[in-house]
Design a protein around this motif. Structure first.
Motif, PDB file in Angstrom:
ATOM      1  N   ARG A 175       0.720  -1.269  -0.228  1.00 34.42           N
ATOM      2  CA  ARG A 175      -0.132   0.190  -0.008  1.00 34.42           C
ATOM      3  C   ARG A 175       0.983   1.219  -0.110  1.00 34.42           C
ATOM      4  NH1 ARG A 175      -4.835  -1.570   4.095  1.00 34.42           N
ATOM      5  NH2 ARG A 175      -5.641  -3.382   2.788  1.00 34.42           N
ATOM      6  N   THR A 176       1.719   1.337   0.978  1.00 39.07           N
ATOM      7  CA  THR A 176       2.591   2.556   1.121  1.00 39.07           C
ATOM      8  C   THR A 176       4.111   2.046   1.386  1.00 39.07           C
ATOM      9  OG1 THR A 176       2.510   2.535   3.443  1.00 39.07           O
ATOM     10  CG2 THR A 176       0.788   3.732   2.310  1.00 39.07           C
ATOM     11  N   ARG A 177       5.015   3.103   1.373  1.00 35.87           N
ATOM     12  CA  ARG A 177       6.236   2.751   1.332  1.00 35.87           C
ATOM     13  C   ARG A 177       6.559   2.171   2.706  1.00 35.87           C
ATOM     14  NH1 ARG A 177       7.729   7.908   0.290  1.00 35.87           N
ATOM     15  NH2 ARG A 177       7.382   7.533  -1.837  1.00 35.87           N
ATOM     16  N   THR A 197      16.146  -7.735 -10.935  1.00 35.73           N
ATOM     17  CA  THR A 197      15.652  -6.509 -11.030  1.00 35.73           C
ATOM     18  C   THR A 197      14.295  -6.452  -9.975  1.00 35.73           C
ATOM     19  OG1 THR A 197      14.088  -7.133 -12.753  1.00 35.73           O
ATOM     20  CG2 THR A 197      15.946  -6.082 -13.309  1.00 35.73           C
ATOM     21  N   VAL A 198      14.220  -5.649  -9.112  1.00 34.55           N
ATOM     22  CA  VAL A 198      13.122  -5.264  -7.937  1.00 34.55           C
ATOM     23  C   VAL A 198      12.682  -4.092  -8.592  1.00 34.55           C
ATOM     24  CG1 VAL A 198      12.502  -4.911  -5.664  1.00 34.55           C
ATOM     25  CG2 VAL A 198      14.769  -6.087  -6.230  1.00 34.55           C
ATOM     26  N   GLN A 199      10.980  -4.296  -8.659  1.00 34.61           N
ATOM     27  CA  GLN A 199      10.152  -3.273  -9.048  1.00 34.61           C
ATOM     28  C   GLN A 199       9.218  -3.274  -7.798  1.00 34.61           C
ATOM     29  OE1 GLN A 199      10.565  -1.650 -11.637  1.00 34.61           O
ATOM     30  NE2 GLN A 199      11.064  -3.003 -13.414  1.00 34.61           N
ATOM     31  N   ARG A 200       8.985  -1.907  -7.253  1.00 37.10           N
ATOM     32  CA  ARG A 200       8.189  -1.817  -5.958  1.00 37.10           C
ATOM     33  C   ARG A 200       7.074  -1.018  -6.585  1.00 37.10           C
ATOM     34  NH1 ARG A 200      13.341  -1.215  -4.126  1.00 37.10           N
ATOM     35  NH2 ARG A 200      13.944  -2.640  -2.494  1.00 37.10           N
ATOM     36  N   LEU A 201       5.658  -1.394  -6.200  1.00 36.18           N
ATOM     37  CA  LEU A 201       4.388  -0.876  -6.719  1.00 36.18           C
ATOM     38  C   LEU A 201       3.638  -0.597  -5.484  1.00 36.18           C
ATOM     39  CD1 LEU A 201       5.029  -3.473  -8.903  1.00 36.18           C
ATOM     40  CD2 LEU A 201       3.807  -1.895 -10.055  1.00 36.18           C
ATOM     41  N   LEU A 202       3.402   0.819  -5.423  1.00 32.48           N
ATOM     42  CA  LEU A 202       2.707   1.394  -4.354  1.00 32.48           C
ATOM     43  C   LEU A 202       1.412   1.662  -4.668  1.00 32.48           C
ATOM     44  CD1 LEU A 202       5.558   3.268  -2.616  1.00 32.48           C
ATOM     45  CD2 LEU A 202       5.007   1.013  -2.088  1.00 32.48           C
ATOM     46  N   THR A 203       0.194   1.228  -4.064  1.00 23.73           N
ATOM     47  CA  THR A 203      -1.066   1.744  -4.419  1.00 23.73           C
ATOM     48  C   THR A 203      -1.612   2.810  -3.624  1.00 23.73           C
ATOM     49  OG1 THR A 203      -1.746  -0.070  -2.948  1.00 23.73           O
ATOM     50  CG2 THR A 203      -1.696  -0.706  -5.295  1.00 23.73           C
ATOM     51  N   GLU A 205       0.332   5.368  -2.174  1.00 31.04           N
ATOM     52  CA  GLU A 205       1.389   6.530  -1.724  1.00 31.04           C
ATOM     53  C   GLU A 205       1.162   7.785  -2.905  1.00 31.04           C
ATOM     54  OE1 GLU A 205       3.746   7.670   0.743  1.00 31.04           O
ATOM     55  OE2 GLU A 205       4.200   5.523   0.847  1.00 31.04           O
ATOM     56  N   SER A 206       0.849   8.827  -2.102  1.00 31.58           N
ATOM     57  CA  SER A 206       0.574  10.210  -3.182  1.00 31.58           C
ATOM     58  C   SER A 206       1.847  10.602  -3.693  1.00 31.58           C
ATOM     59  CB  SER A 206       0.011  11.180  -2.353  1.00 31.58           C
ATOM     60  OG  SER A 206       0.703  11.297  -1.287  1.00 31.58           O
ATOM     61  N   VAL A 207       3.208  10.288  -3.488  1.00 33.61           N
ATOM     62  CA  VAL A 207       4.360  11.015  -4.086  1.00 33.61           C
ATOM     63  C   VAL A 207       5.276   9.792  -4.040  1.00 33.61           C
ATOM     64  CG1 VAL A 207       6.097  12.518  -3.898  1.00 33.61           C
ATOM     65  CG2 VAL A 207       4.037  13.325  -2.809  1.00 33.61           C
ATOM     66  N   LEU A 208       5.488   9.513  -5.294  1.00 25.35           N
ATOM     67  CA  LEU A 208       6.528   8.324  -5.667  1.00 25.35           C
ATOM     68  C   LEU A 208       7.960   8.542  -5.673  1.00 25.35           C
ATOM     69  CD1 LEU A 208       4.380   6.486  -8.196  1.00 25.35           C
ATOM     70  CD2 LEU A 208       4.738   5.781  -5.701  1.00 25.35           C
ATOM     71  N   LEU A 209       8.706   7.794  -5.202  1.00 24.53           N
ATOM     72  CA  LEU A 209      10.440   8.144  -5.687  1.00 24.53           C
ATOM     73  C   LEU A 209      10.505   7.705  -6.802  1.00 24.53           C
ATOM     74  CD1 LEU A 209      11.839   6.671  -2.110  1.00 24.53           C
ATOM     75  CD2 LEU A 209      11.485   9.148  -2.997  1.00 24.53           C
ATOM     76  N   PRO A 210      11.957   8.057  -7.446  1.00 23.82           N
ATOM     77  CA  PRO A 210      12.021   7.810  -9.078  1.00 23.82           C
ATOM     78  C   PRO A 210      11.803   6.353  -9.043  1.00 23.82           C
ATOM     79  CG  PRO A 210      13.608   9.180  -8.116  1.00 23.82           C
ATOM     80  CD  PRO A 210      12.780   8.934  -7.003  1.00 23.82           C
ATOM     81  N   HIS A 213       6.945   2.688  -8.675  1.00 23.57           N
ATOM     82  CA  HIS A 213       5.667   2.709  -9.446  1.00 23.57           C
ATOM     83  C   HIS A 213       4.254   2.583  -8.668  1.00 23.57           C
ATOM     84  CE1 HIS A 213       8.328   1.336 -12.774  1.00 23.57           C
ATOM     85  NE2 HIS A 213       8.847   0.803 -11.939  1.00 23.57           N
ATOM     86  N   SER A 214       3.291   3.054  -9.313  1.00 27.71           N
ATOM     87  CA  SER A 214       2.057   2.941  -8.846  1.00 27.71           C
ATOM     88  C   SER A 214       0.927   2.080  -9.976  1.00 27.71           C
ATOM     89  CB  SER A 214       1.361   4.386  -8.732  1.00 27.71           C
ATOM     90  OG  SER A 214       1.188   4.864  -9.871  1.00 27.71           O
ATOM     91  N   GLY A 215      -0.104   1.942  -9.190  1.00 26.96           N
ATOM     92  CA  GLY A 215      -1.043   1.359 -10.205  1.00 26.96           C
ATOM     93  C   GLY A 215      -1.168  -0.217  -9.674  1.00 26.96           C
TER      94      GLY A 215
END
Ligand code: FES
Length: 357
Positions: A175-177, A197-203, A205-210, A213-215
């Motif tokens: 959900r969040t960081r 490769t590690v992809q972090r996806l946050l559903t 979090e209003s501001v994302l780090l570079p 990802h969201s969604g």
């Protein structure tokens, strides 16, 4: 263990294991005749509401393959309760489980808030088929929430292999960081393993780090994150709804797909329609809500059927159905025939039924 091998076999008829364990625990908390016990060596906060417990198992704790689960039994207010967690070997005969506090979850609440160094947990046999994928194809590991724990166990084990690894893509939803586990360790693994490769996806979090990802999972996002989808061996773990969505997206699109949910699908209890469950061995007749998972419904009536994972994987709760119609929460079908092996945790009563209990 003080008594081993032939001497133990010779003494077995003379020894009451409970009495032995009672006195042996005064010498060492994990000394036992045959109970698989593990002592908590360390406890660290892993993420919000989530702790990692580092354990030293005694010799009765069986082996497990990375990606499998074990049942963990604790005593909460004098009641023995069991839940399953995905362990990792840490080397030097130490293992770790990571536990997230679940709303209303007595075991997870005790493990995250009360359990501390020196406490002893009982560890059941390992179960689960989501073990190391083949090294001949790329791995796609898709996790949400606590579904990261079996993936972490696979990754830790992969990092010790002395063979070239295929490309490994970890897609990790939270959900969040603050809910992300193993932050630094995953970065260290990615630095050590060029194929990872590690992809972090946050559903939420209003501001994302570079690098974030969201969604929520959908076909466009999966194809953007994993360009060679068709070549992947996919492993999916997370809550039931997430696993169902990802499994539908991936099946047919990847080479192989294996999925495990750590929660049951939403169940539709048929309000106002209790059914009678007759327990043939004890003769008890209990009224339970139609459509409710039978294991939970029987527990709510004071029964204590054997169980482990509570999600249809370990087979500990299997019992015979002698009469009546039951529903299958995982497959969705109904069964009207008497049958020898039904899992209480993922079955519901749809009519009055009789169980071999
Ligand atoms: S408790 Fe594991 S299959 Fe039912």
């Amino acid at each position: 263990m003080l008594v081993a091998g032939p001497l133990k076999r010779m003494l077995s008829p003379l020894v009451n294991p409970q009495v032995f364990d009672f006195w042996a625990s005064h010498l060492s908390p994990t000394l036992s005749w045959e109970r698989p016990l593990a002592k908590v060596l360390a406890r660290r906060v892993e993420a919000r509401d989530t702790v990692t417990l580092v354990l030293r198992p005694n010799r009765h704790v069986g082996g497990f393959a990375p990606g499998q689960h074990v049942s963990v039994t604790v005593s909460v207010n004098g009641v023995r309760l069991t839940r399953s967690y995905s362990p990792s070997w840490l080397g030097r005969r130490r293992m770790a489980i990571t536990v997230k506090k679940m709303p209303g979850g007595k075991v997870s609440e005790w493990l995250t808030e009360c359990c501390d160094e020196g406490d002893v947990l009982e560890i059941g046999p390992a179960f689960g088929d989501m073990t190391q994928p083949s090294l001949e194809r790329p791995w796609l590991l898709v996790a949400a929430g606590s579904g990261i724990t079996p993936m972490m166990s696979l990754l830790r084990a992969a990092a010790t292999l002395e063979r070239p690894l295929p490309p490994i893509a970890l897609l990790y939803w939270a959900r969040t960081r603050a809910d992300l586990c193993f932050g630094r360790e995953l970065d260290q693994l990615a630095a050590r393993l060029p194929s990872l490769t590690v992809q972090r996806l946050l559903t939420r979090e209003s501001v994302l780090l570079p690098e974030e990802h969201s969604g929520r999972p959908d076909e466009t996002l999966l194809r953007a994150l994993v360009p060679d989808l068709a070549a992947q061996q996919a492993y999916v773990c997370g809550p039931a709804g997430f696993v169902a969505t990802v499994r539908t997206l991936l099946e047919g699109a990847v080479a192989t797909c294996q999925a495990e949910a750590f929660s049951l699908p939403d169940v539709s209890v048929v309000e106002g329609q209790p059914v009678q469950v007759t327990l043939a061995r004890s003769g008890r007749v209990l009224s339970v809500p139609a459509g409710a998972p039978l294991l939970a419904a029987l527990e709510a009536r004071g029964e204590r059927p054997a169980h482990g994972c509570r999600m249809g994987i370990c087979n500990t709760c299997v019992c015979g159905k002698l009469a009546g119609t039951t529903g299958d929460l995982l497959g969705g079908g109904l069964s009207q025939e008497p049958m020898g092996a039904m899992k209480l945790c993922v079955s519901t009563a749809r009519t009055d039924i009789t169980l071999d209990l």
